[in-house]
Scaffold this motif. Structure first.
Motif, PDB file in Angstrom:
ATOM      1  N   ALA A 182       0.833  -1.237  -0.038  1.00  0.00           N
ATOM      2  CA  ALA A 182       0.248   0.188  -0.155  1.00  0.00           C
ATOM      3  C   ALA A 182       0.978   1.177   0.080  1.00  0.00           C
ATOM      4  CB  ALA A 182      -0.922   0.089   1.311  1.00  0.00           C
ATOM      5  N   ASN A 183       2.103   1.199   0.864  1.00  0.00           N
ATOM      6  CA  ASN A 183       2.824   2.295   0.761  1.00  0.00           C
ATOM      7  C   ASN A 183       4.095   2.377  -0.265  1.00  0.00           C
ATOM      8  OD1 ASN A 183       4.250   0.194   1.811  1.00  0.00           O
ATOM      9  ND2 ASN A 183       4.969   1.392   3.755  1.00  0.00           N
ATOM     10  N   LEU A 184       3.898   1.877  -1.366  1.00  0.00           N
ATOM     11  CA  LEU A 184       4.944   1.759  -2.444  1.00  0.00           C
ATOM     12  C   LEU A 184       5.572   3.111  -2.759  1.00  0.00           C
ATOM     13  CD1 LEU A 184       6.587  -0.406  -4.165  1.00  0.00           C
ATOM     14  CD2 LEU A 184       5.009   0.147  -5.932  1.00  0.00           C
ATOM     15  N   MET A 185       4.908   4.187  -2.824  1.00  0.00           N
ATOM     16  CA  MET A 185       5.485   5.443  -3.178  1.00  0.00           C
ATOM     17  C   MET A 185       6.306   5.836  -1.901  1.00  0.00           C
ATOM     18  SD  MET A 185       5.219   6.264  -6.112  1.00  0.00           S
ATOM     19  CE  MET A 185       5.747   8.055  -6.271  1.00  0.00           C
ATOM     20  N   ALA A 186       6.193   5.389  -0.877  1.00  0.00           N
ATOM     21  CA  ALA A 186       7.011   5.672   0.346  1.00  0.00           C
ATOM     22  C   ALA A 186       8.306   5.218   0.178  1.00  0.00           C
ATOM     23  CB  ALA A 186       6.334   5.474   1.669  1.00  0.00           C
ATOM     24  N   ARG A 187       8.365   4.049  -0.459  1.00  0.00           N
ATOM     25  CA  ARG A 187       9.607   3.321  -0.748  1.00  0.00           C
ATOM     26  C   ARG A 187      10.308   4.001  -1.985  1.00  0.00           C
ATOM     27  NH1 ARG A 187       8.843  -1.975   2.074  1.00  0.00           N
ATOM     28  NH2 ARG A 187       6.850  -1.932   3.003  1.00  0.00           N
ATOM     29  N   THR A 188       9.936   4.495  -2.702  1.00  0.00           N
ATOM     30  CA  THR A 188      10.622   5.149  -4.014  1.00  0.00           C
ATOM     31  C   THR A 188      11.941   5.599  -3.700  1.00  0.00           C
ATOM     32  OG1 THR A 188      10.671   6.146  -6.043  1.00  0.00           O
ATOM     33  CG2 THR A 188       9.938   7.232  -3.994  1.00  0.00           C
ATOM     34  N   GLY A 189      13.182   5.406  -4.508  1.00  0.00           N
ATOM     35  CA  GLY A 189      14.403   5.628  -4.180  1.00  0.00           C
ATOM     36  C   GLY A 189      15.135   4.727  -3.116  1.00  0.00           C
ATOM     37  N   THR A 190      14.627   3.836  -2.671  1.00  0.00           N
ATOM     38  CA  THR A 190      15.231   2.772  -1.654  1.00  0.00           C
ATOM     39  C   THR A 190      15.742   1.682  -2.414  1.00  0.00           C
ATOM     40  OG1 THR A 190      13.205   2.004  -1.007  1.00  0.00           O
ATOM     41  CG2 THR A 190      13.683   4.071   0.380  1.00  0.00           C
ATOM     42  N   ILE A 191      16.568   0.740  -1.348  1.00  0.00           N
ATOM     43  CA  ILE A 191      16.906  -0.487  -1.749  1.00  0.00           C
ATOM     44  C   ILE A 191      16.212  -1.274  -0.948  1.00  0.00           C
ATOM     45  CG2 ILE A 191      18.858  -1.980  -1.631  1.00  0.00           C
ATOM     46  CD1 ILE A 191      20.559   0.144  -2.519  1.00  0.00           C
ATOM     47  N   GLN A 192      15.545  -2.219  -1.226  1.00  0.00           N
ATOM     48  CA  GLN A 192      14.865  -3.302  -0.381  1.00  0.00           C
ATOM     49  C   GLN A 192      15.467  -4.689  -0.404  1.00  0.00           C
ATOM     50  OE1 GLN A 192      11.598  -2.431   1.477  1.00  0.00           O
ATOM     51  NE2 GLN A 192      12.522  -0.145   0.831  1.00  0.00           N
ATOM     52  N   SER A 193      15.876  -5.051   0.722  1.00  0.00           N
ATOM     53  CA  SER A 193      16.301  -6.654   1.007  1.00  0.00           C
ATOM     54  C   SER A 193      15.153  -7.605   0.633  1.00  0.00           C
ATOM     55  CB  SER A 193      17.200  -6.512   2.353  1.00  0.00           C
ATOM     56  OG  SER A 193      17.417  -7.726   2.465  1.00  0.00           O
TER      57      SER A 193
ATOM     58  N   ARG B  86      21.214   4.214  -0.691  1.00  0.00           N
ATOM     59  CA  ARG B  86      20.358   4.678   0.488  1.00  0.00           C
ATOM     60  C   ARG B  86      19.358   3.343   0.777  1.00  0.00           C
ATOM     61  NH1 ARG B  86      18.559  10.785  -0.016  1.00  0.00           N
ATOM     62  NH2 ARG B  86      17.267  10.205   1.545  1.00  0.00           N
ATOM     63  N   PHE B  87      19.470   2.763   1.920  1.00  0.00           N
ATOM     64  CA  PHE B  87      18.479   1.610   2.385  1.00  0.00           C
ATOM     65  C   PHE B  87      17.366   2.161   3.098  1.00  0.00           C
ATOM     66  CE2 PHE B  87      22.780  -0.182   2.010  1.00  0.00           C
ATOM     67  CZ  PHE B  87      22.404  -1.217   0.904  1.00  0.00           C
ATOM     68  N   SER B  88      16.404   1.842   2.443  1.00  0.00           N
ATOM     69  CA  SER B  88      14.981   1.926   3.331  1.00  0.00           C
ATOM     70  C   SER B  88      14.466   3.403   3.740  1.00  0.00           C
ATOM     71  CB  SER B  88      14.833   0.999   4.543  1.00  0.00           C
ATOM     72  OG  SER B  88      15.199  -0.396   3.961  1.00  0.00           O
ATOM     73  N   ARG B  89      15.275   4.471   2.999  1.00  0.00           N
ATOM     74  CA  ARG B  89      15.190   5.969   3.296  1.00  0.00           C
ATOM     75  C   ARG B  89      14.439   6.716   2.198  1.00  0.00           C
ATOM     76  NH1 ARG B  89      20.037   8.403   5.265  1.00  0.00           N
ATOM     77  NH2 ARG B  89      18.927  10.163   4.673  1.00  0.00           N
ATOM     78  N   PRO B  90      13.227   6.812   1.797  1.00  0.00           N
ATOM     79  CA  PRO B  90      12.841   7.542   0.654  1.00  0.00           C
ATOM     80  C   PRO B  90      13.348   8.716   0.313  1.00  0.00           C
ATOM     81  CG  PRO B  90      11.212   7.783   2.413  1.00  0.00           C
ATOM     82  CD  PRO B  90      12.401   6.961   2.823  1.00  0.00           C
ATOM     83  N   PHE B  91      13.625   9.055  -1.046  1.00  0.00           N
ATOM     84  CA  PHE B  91      14.147  10.473  -1.624  1.00  0.00           C
ATOM     85  C   PHE B  91      12.744  11.199  -1.762  1.00  0.00           C
ATOM     86  CE2 PHE B  91      17.424   7.485  -3.623  1.00  0.00           C
ATOM     87  CZ  PHE B  91      18.423   8.299  -3.137  1.00  0.00           C
ATOM     88  N   VAL B  92      11.624  10.741  -1.794  1.00  0.00           N
ATOM     89  CA  VAL B  92      10.507  11.645  -2.002  1.00  0.00           C
ATOM     90  C   VAL B  92       9.536  11.465  -0.787  1.00  0.00           C
ATOM     91  CG1 VAL B  92       8.507  12.039  -3.563  1.00  0.00           C
ATOM     92  CG2 VAL B  92      10.677  11.221  -4.441  1.00  0.00           C
ATOM     93  N   GLU B  93       9.006  12.300  -0.377  1.00  0.00           N
ATOM     94  CA  GLU B  93       8.037  12.539   0.776  1.00  0.00           C
ATOM     95  C   GLU B  93       6.783  13.153   0.011  1.00  0.00           C
ATOM     96  OE1 GLU B  93       8.709  11.704   3.950  1.00  0.00           O
ATOM     97  OE2 GLU B  93      10.794  11.683   3.308  1.00  0.00           O
TER      98      GLU B  93
END
Length: 151
Positions: free
Chosen positions: A60-71, A134-141
């Motif tokens: 549901a929160n995919l846009m909050a994850r944009t710009g991140t690396i997800q393991s 950048r791990f798990s920190r979004p570039f976009v708010e």
């Protein structure tokens, strides 16, 4: 990172998925030459990675994850999915797995004492991975108005 910034205003999420050791034919041949089969037995299958991508795409929160690396192993813990055999493969950040790998797959007294969930923090990887992503920190708010704003 740049693509995440450029596509976020269009509502497109850009996420990098970081799998662990994946059990492929080529990897099986390479590991078989280097070490015992125990490392390969603990590896994740391509199906596990696919399940991670599917879970992430349905988040549901995919846009909050944009710009991140997800393991993938972190995604498995969050979305509660397993590999084909019903297990969760070891994490490349797992202190227990790293300790066991250092001992040629032999279980030492120290390895048995370590809890399975103890992982190397992302910030510590900074010393091993250059440049540090950048791990798990979004570039976009996301703003309160529902639009997207750049940091």
């Amino acid at each position: 990172a740049d693509m995440a910034r450029e596509l976020a205003p269009k509502g497109v999420s850009v996420v990098s998925v970081w799998p662990g050791l994946v059990k492929t034919e080529k990897m099986s041949r390479a590991i078989g030459k280097l070490t015992s089969a125990s490392a390969l037995e603990q590896a994740e299958s391509p199906v596990f990675v696919g399940r991670g991508v599917a879970a992430l795409a349905s988040a549901a929160n995919l846009m909050a994850r944009t710009g991140t690396i997800q393991s993938v192993d972190d995604l498995a813990a969050e979305f509660k999915f397993t590999d084909e055999e019903g297990r969760i493969p070891f994490s490349l950040r797992s202190i227990k797995a790293l300790t066991a790998a250092g001992g040629n797959g032999k279980s030492s007294f120290m390895t048995r004492l370590l809890p399975s969930g103890l992982k190397m923090p992302w910030w510590l990887l900074k010393f091993f991975v250059k440049p540090m992503p950048r791990f798990s920190r979004p570039f976009v708010e996301t703003s309160t108005s529902g639009g997207l704003e750049k940091e």
